[in-house]
Design an enzyme around this catalytic site. Structure first.
Site, PDB file in Angstrom:
ATOM      1  N   GLU A 119       9.818   6.651  -7.153  1.00 47.89           N
ATOM      2  CA  GLU A 119       8.527   7.329  -7.127  1.00 47.89           C
ATOM      3  C   GLU A 119       8.594   8.588  -6.273  1.00 47.89           C
ATOM      4  OE1 GLU A 119       6.188   4.148  -5.565  1.00 47.89           O
ATOM      5  OE2 GLU A 119       6.699   4.578  -3.495  1.00 47.89           O
ATOM      6  N   ARG A 197       6.971  -6.732  -0.305  1.00 46.32           N
ATOM      7  CA  ARG A 197       6.332  -6.480   0.991  1.00 46.32           C
ATOM      8  C   ARG A 197       7.229  -7.045   2.091  1.00 46.32           C
ATOM      9  NH1 ARG A 197       1.547  -9.068   0.120  1.00 46.32           N
ATOM     10  NH2 ARG A 197       0.730  -7.323  -1.080  1.00 46.32           N
TER      11      ARG A 197
END
Length: 317
Positions: A119, A197
């Site tokens: 990204e 996470r």
């Protein structure tokens, strides 16, 4: 012959606990959520699709729209993908996001059934003193990394970067990262929602539960080398922000008139990050304002933009 005129898209919204209200108050996002952490502006992902707001295909999801006008509208560069290749978001981080990492294509396809996530971030605005985490300050071992997570000291070895409006961060898969509080971002990414996470500041969700971590998988996919130096964002009316095997992203600043071209290699996404204007094409025109998302199907054509505005232009490589 399918209608290849540009269309506007309305987003899918996410109300994650760290979100704020700036997308509603400053980017004209209309929804019933009290907070909007993310708006998925160009999305054909199963977890939230954008919707066509005008033209013959009004009301269709992006997936339905592409099926209606033919997959050729994605362009030849998209032929190597099994599904829509990009996902573009606006992100309002009122609070800190978790420290996280995304897997590569090979790992994600094997373990998650979807592509990985490389990204890039373009900083739209930020509070004074805002910062984010981008990789490590030095090369670390897997043992150091794992111990820092266990001891709640992960941020001690992460590279903390102060941010300012207009900064660009390219985040390859495997890069440990976290957006900090007070930052507003436009994110262009592979079409994936797989996130591991690593650390979440011991926060609890709305039901009082700690949010789950994905440490074992994160240890397998994280790049443990020192983060690279970040180049300065060049100035100019038409600037290349990022280019990789998945996408090319440019920033366009229009003061009067400019031309955007499309070809058969890729569709063109235009995310309006400031100002307002008009996109003119052979059969008509589309007016737009800050917060609008425009989709131009792949074709050989030129489009005129008039106005005072800033746009993020994305294509598939």
């Amino acid at each position: 012959m399918p209608n290849l005129n540009p269309v506007k898209l309305s987003p899918a919204f996410k109300d994650y606990l760290w979100g704020g209200v700036r997308l509603k108050s400053e980017f004209n996002k209309q929804c019933d959520l009290d907070r909007v952490a993310e708006s998925w502006e160009l999305s054909a992902h199963k977890d939230g699709q954008s919707v066509v707001t005008d033209g013959d295909c009004k009301g269709m999801t992006l997936t339905e729209y592409v099926e209606a006008i033919s997959r050729d509208a994605l362009g030849t560069n998209s032929a190597k993908y099994d599904y829509f290749p990009l996902l573009i978001k606006l992100i309002d981080a009122k609070g800190d996001l978790s420290v996280q990492v995304h897997p590569s294509d090979s790992y994600a396809l094997e373990h998650e059934g979807e592509y990985g996530k490389t990204e890039m971030w373009y900083v739209l605005d930020c509070d004074e003193g805002a910062a984010l985490y981008y990789g490590f300050t030095r090369d670390v071992t897997r043992e150091e990394y794992e111990n820092a997570i266990k001891e709640g000291k992960l941020t001690d070895i992460l590279n903390r970067v102060d941010v300012k409006r207009g900064d660009v961060f390219f985040i390859p898969s495997g890069t440990v990262h976290a957006i900090g509080a007070g930052i507003l971002i436009c994110e262009i990414q592979q079409n994936s929602n797989t996130t591991y996470r690593v650390y979440d500041y011991n926060r609890r969700d709305k039901d009082g539960n700690l949010r789950p971590l994905h440490v074992a998988k994160a240890l397998e996919v994280s790049c443990l080398q020192k983060s690279p130096d970040l180049p300065a964002t060049p100035d100019g009316a038409d600037v290349l922000l990022a280019a990789c095997e998945y996408f090319e992203v440019r920033r366009l600043r229009v003061n009067g008139e400019t031309t955007v071209t499309a070809d058969e290699s890729s569709f063109v996404s235009l995310m309006v990050t400031d100002g307002e204007g008009t996109l003119t094409y052979a059969d008509g025109e589309l007016s737009f304002t800050k917060g609008d998302s425009l989709f131009i199907p792949a074709q050989n054509a030129a489009f005129t933009i008039t106005g005072q505005c800033e746009l993020i232009q994305s294509k598939v490589n």
